[in-house]
Design a protein around this motif. Structure first.
Motif, PDB file in Angstrom:
ATOM      1  N   ASP A   1      -6.621  46.372  10.454  1.00 56.28           N
ATOM      2  CA  ASP A   1      -7.252  45.198   9.516  1.00 56.28           C
ATOM      3  C   ASP A   1      -6.548  44.014  10.143  1.00 56.28           C
ATOM      4  O   ASP A   1      -5.650  43.830  10.992  1.00 56.28           O
ATOM      5  N   PRO A   2      -7.321  42.841   9.899  1.00 56.06           N
ATOM      6  CA  PRO A   2      -6.830  41.480  10.347  1.00 56.06           C
ATOM      7  C   PRO A   2      -5.209  41.329  10.117  1.00 56.06           C
ATOM      8  O   PRO A   2      -4.715  41.554   9.101  1.00 56.06           O
ATOM      9  N   VAL A   3      -4.604  40.130  10.813  1.00 56.06           N
ATOM     10  CA  VAL A   3      -3.416  39.638  10.376  1.00 56.06           C
ATOM     11  C   VAL A   3      -3.751  37.995   9.997  1.00 56.06           C
ATOM     12  O   VAL A   3      -4.550  37.479  10.629  1.00 56.06           O
ATOM     13  N   LEU A   4      -3.366  37.982   8.644  1.00 56.94           N
ATOM     14  CA  LEU A   4      -3.858  36.651   8.213  1.00 56.94           C
ATOM     15  C   LEU A   4      -2.454  35.733   7.911  1.00 56.94           C
ATOM     16  O   LEU A   4      -1.426  36.182   7.332  1.00 56.94           O
ATOM     17  N   LEU A   5      -2.479  34.624   8.589  1.00 57.93           N
ATOM     18  CA  LEU A   5      -1.086  33.570   8.259  1.00 57.93           C
ATOM     19  C   LEU A   5      -1.619  32.726   7.221  1.00 57.93           C
ATOM     20  O   LEU A   5      -2.649  32.217   7.111  1.00 57.93           O
ATOM     21  N   TRP A   6      -0.763  32.736   6.123  1.00 57.59           N
ATOM     22  CA  TRP A   6      -1.140  31.963   4.823  1.00 57.59           C
ATOM     23  C   TRP A   6      -0.131  30.697   4.808  1.00 57.59           C
ATOM     24  O   TRP A   6       1.293  31.008   4.926  1.00 57.59           O
ATOM     25  N   LEU A   7      -0.534  29.542   4.585  1.00 56.36           N
ATOM     26  CA  LEU A   7       0.044  28.335   4.520  1.00 56.36           C
ATOM     27  C   LEU A   7      -0.136  27.741   3.023  1.00 56.36           C
ATOM     28  O   LEU A   7      -1.339  27.573   2.627  1.00 56.36           O
ATOM     29  N   THR A   8       0.658  27.511   2.289  1.00 58.30           N
ATOM     30  CA  THR A   8       0.652  26.759   0.895  1.00 58.30           C
ATOM     31  C   THR A   8       0.848  25.295   0.967  1.00 58.30           C
ATOM     32  O   THR A   8       1.559  24.957   2.057  1.00 58.30           O
TER      33      THR A   8
ATOM     34  N   TYR B   1      -6.177  35.405  11.606  1.00 54.73           N
ATOM     35  CA  TYR B   1      -6.893  34.401  10.733  1.00 54.73           C
ATOM     36  C   TYR B   1      -5.633  33.470  10.342  1.00 54.73           C
ATOM     37  O   TYR B   1      -4.697  33.928  10.109  1.00 54.73           O
ATOM     38  N   VAL B   2      -5.851  32.161  10.098  1.00 50.66           N
ATOM     39  CA  VAL B   2      -5.061  31.142   9.969  1.00 50.66           C
ATOM     40  C   VAL B   2      -5.647  30.728   8.198  1.00 50.66           C
ATOM     41  O   VAL B   2      -6.837  30.340   8.251  1.00 50.66           O
ATOM     42  N   ALA B   3      -4.693  30.752   7.422  1.00 52.69           N
ATOM     43  CA  ALA B   3      -5.272  30.723   5.925  1.00 52.69           C
ATOM     44  C   ALA B   3      -4.253  29.769   5.201  1.00 52.69           C
ATOM     45  O   ALA B   3      -3.103  29.474   5.558  1.00 52.69           O
ATOM     46  N   GLY B   4      -4.815  29.289   4.075  1.00 52.51           N
ATOM     47  CA  GLY B   4      -4.134  28.347   3.357  1.00 52.51           C
ATOM     48  C   GLY B   4      -4.491  27.720   2.336  1.00 52.51           C
ATOM     49  O   GLY B   4      -6.024  27.923   2.055  1.00 52.51           O
ATOM     50  N   ASP B   5      -3.801  26.770   1.294  1.00 45.54           N
ATOM     51  CA  ASP B   5      -4.620  26.381   0.383  1.00 45.54           C
ATOM     52  C   ASP B   5      -3.827  24.841   0.127  1.00 45.54           C
ATOM     53  O   ASP B   5      -2.916  24.413   1.120  1.00 45.54           O
ATOM     54  N   SER B   6      -4.489  23.842  -0.377  1.00 47.24           N
ATOM     55  CA  SER B   6      -3.980  22.563  -0.966  1.00 47.24           C
ATOM     56  C   SER B   6      -3.789  21.789   0.512  1.00 47.24           C
ATOM     57  O   SER B   6      -4.724  21.883   1.217  1.00 47.24           O
TER      58      SER B   6
ATOM     59  N   ILE C   1      -3.987  36.482  21.707  1.00 47.70           N
ATOM     60  CA  ILE C   1      -4.190  36.763  20.403  1.00 47.70           C
ATOM     61  C   ILE C   1      -5.564  36.717  20.025  1.00 47.70           C
ATOM     62  O   ILE C   1      -6.432  36.011  20.313  1.00 47.70           O
ATOM     63  N   ASN C   2      -6.238  37.717  19.091  1.00 43.90           N
ATOM     64  CA  ASN C   2      -7.383  37.916  19.039  1.00 43.90           C
ATOM     65  C   ASN C   2      -7.681  36.934  17.657  1.00 43.90           C
ATOM     66  O   ASN C   2      -7.865  37.586  16.511  1.00 43.90           O
ATOM     67  N   LEU C   3      -7.539  35.539  17.516  1.00 47.05           N
ATOM     68  CA  LEU C   3      -7.730  34.749  16.729  1.00 47.05           C
ATOM     69  C   LEU C   3      -9.453  34.718  16.161  1.00 47.05           C
ATOM     70  O   LEU C   3     -10.110  34.614  17.088  1.00 47.05           O
ATOM     71  N   LYS C   4      -9.396  34.714  14.948  1.00 42.13           N
ATOM     72  CA  LYS C   4     -10.703  34.837  14.244  1.00 42.13           C
ATOM     73  C   LYS C   4     -10.987  33.836  13.349  1.00 42.13           C
ATOM     74  O   LYS C   4     -12.300  33.238  13.220  1.00 42.13           O
ATOM     75  N   ALA C   5     -10.079  33.282  12.626  1.00 41.50           N
ATOM     76  CA  ALA C   5     -10.497  32.409  11.414  1.00 41.50           C
ATOM     77  C   ALA C   5      -9.359  31.463  10.804  1.00 41.50           C
ATOM     78  O   ALA C   5      -8.258  31.773  10.964  1.00 41.50           O
ATOM     79  N   ALA C   6     -10.070  30.458  10.015  1.00 43.59           N
ATOM     80  CA  ALA C   6      -8.926  29.782   9.268  1.00 43.59           C
ATOM     81  C   ALA C   6      -9.337  29.443   7.796  1.00 43.59           C
ATOM     82  O   ALA C   6     -10.680  29.205   7.856  1.00 43.59           O
ATOM     83  N   ARG C   7      -8.644  29.646   6.908  1.00 43.05           N
ATOM     84  CA  ARG C   7      -9.181  28.990   5.500  1.00 43.05           C
ATOM     85  C   ARG C   7      -8.305  28.066   5.055  1.00 43.05           C
ATOM     86  O   ARG C   7      -6.979  27.864   5.354  1.00 43.05           O
ATOM     87  N   GLU C   8      -8.901  26.874   4.429  1.00 42.43           N
ATOM     88  CA  GLU C   8      -8.171  25.879   3.848  1.00 42.43           C
ATOM     89  C   GLU C   8      -8.350  25.607   2.568  1.00 42.43           C
ATOM     90  O   GLU C   8      -9.596  25.643   2.052  1.00 42.43           O
TER      91      GLU C   8
END
Length: 385
Positions: free
Chosen positions: A77-84, A181-186, A211-218
């Motif tokens: 499964d993917p690895v997702l970095l979460w930033l608040t 994936y790089v992810a986060g909110d706000s 690194i198998n970088l795929k995505a970012a969520r913001e």
């Protein structure tokens, strides 16, 4: 005149990239890790793998993180970095209130003692490994050993997170093949595009770490506060769970909880879910061009909004998307979970998708966890909503 920063939720899909690490670094950052099989307030062993740790940067900053392995298949499964966001909101907020696998039993809390933790099945850890990181220094349990002589800024945070990722993957090389994936909110919606671009540019210079970088969520800037004293906290027990956050402060400021998480003693006397008073320099005023540059390279992207978001109404998000001037390829239509309409979606050229989440507020997974889990699962799998 400067353009206001975009405020929205976004997922960007990038092709496989190499992550840059400078060979000329003056001092190599280091990392300390701790396995956490149990947590005070949770009955029995944790039904998921939790690790905490600090990445010690060469500028004196210590970034604290929580890492939860996927409950499905951590090797694949993917690895997702979460930033608040904030700046100044702890990653624990995203873990407990948004996408993580446990939450506080608000209804069962009596007003004293340690809150009870309950397992949350509608967690994004059902489909991905997730790293929750406190950033910048002064947020959550991250701190600066130099006494904050350097005020964090957008540029500094981007560089620190870049180094964080390099160091974390050095310690966890078994996850290098996983989609990342790089992810986060706000406010992290301001940080993630240039961070993604920094990684994207690395491949042009022949980086040495794959690194198998795929995505970012913001997401978008939010305005949240926790009760400041016990009387206030007790009076809030009668208020709806989603509008109160005080149990996180009650729980994580408990000394046995801090010991179980491996928190460095004396570094953060009183943890706050969000500290909007930390010194911080906001440098990025317009992220539209950055998004266009990433989209123009063919990276998949998904932007989504809670349709009850009073802070950043979805009509504003749609207005921002129109600035990209992308042709519509699949017009407005509903999307479903369990046969029920849970939002509406539209697809644009260059693999850009926009979606609303029906009934969700500013931090959509907090309000509609099952629906948002379905959304992220389909998107990570390359399926249409």
């Amino acid at each position: 005149m400067a353009t206001a920063p975009p405020r929205r939720s976004l997922l960007l899909l990038l092709p496989q990239l190499l992550l840059l690490r400078s060979l000329l670094a003056a001092a190599a950052p280091s990392i300390t890790t701790k396995a956490v099989p149990r947590l005070p307030g949770f009955s029995g062993p944790l039904p998921f793998s939790l690790e905490t740790g600090y990445v010690e940067l060469d500028d004196g900053v210590r970034l604290f993180y929580y890492f939860i392995q996927s409950e499905r298949d951590p090797e694949e499964d993917p690895v997702l970095l979460w930033l608040t966001g904030g700046p100044g909101c702890s990653a624990l907020s995203g873990l407990v209130y948004e996408i993580g696998p446990f939450y506080f039993d608000f209804e069962g809390y009596t007003g004293s003692g340690l809150p009870t933790l309950l397992y949350k099945p509608a967690s994004w850890t059902q489909v991905s490994n997730v790293i929750f990181v406190d950033s910048p220094a002064g947020t959550g349990f991250s701190y600066d050993t130099t006494g904050n002589r350097t005020i964090p800024s957008d540029t500094i945070v981007i560089q620190q997170l870049h180094t964080f990722l390099q160091t974390w993957f050095d310690e966890h090389p078994q996850f290098l093949p996983n989609p990342f994936y790089v992810a986060g909110d706000s406010y992290s919606g301001i940080i993630i595009p240039p961070l993604a671009m920094k990684i994207a540019k690395g491949i042009e210079y022949g980086d040495e770490r794959l690194i198998n970088l795929k995505a970012a969520r913001e997401g978008c800037r939010g305005q949240y506060r926790s009760p400041s004293n016990a009387d206030c906290a007790n009076s809030l027990q009668a208020i709806d769970y989603n509008s109160t956050y005080f149990l996180s402060e009650v729980w994580i400021n408990d000394e046995p909880v801090r010991e179980s998480l491996g928190i460095h003693k004396g570094t953060v006397p009183s943890w706050l879910r969000c500290d909007f008073d930390i010194p911080y320099t906001k440098e990025i005023t317009d992220a539209v061009d950055g998004h266009l540059a990433l989209i123009a390279k063919g990276y998949r992207a998904m932007i989504y909004s809670g349709d009850h978001d009073a802070s950043i109404p979805y009509v504003g998000t749609q207005a921002w998307i129109r600035k990209l001037n992308l042709p519509i390829t699949d017009n407005w239509r509903p999307w479903y979970v369990d046969g029920q309409v849970v939002g509406f979606t539209r697809t644009y050229s260059n693999n850009l998708t926009y979606a609303t989440v029906k009934g969700a507020g500013h931090t959509a997974p907090e309000y509609m966890p099952k629906e948002c889990l379905a959304m992220i699962d389909r998107w990570l799998s390359g399926k249409p909503l």
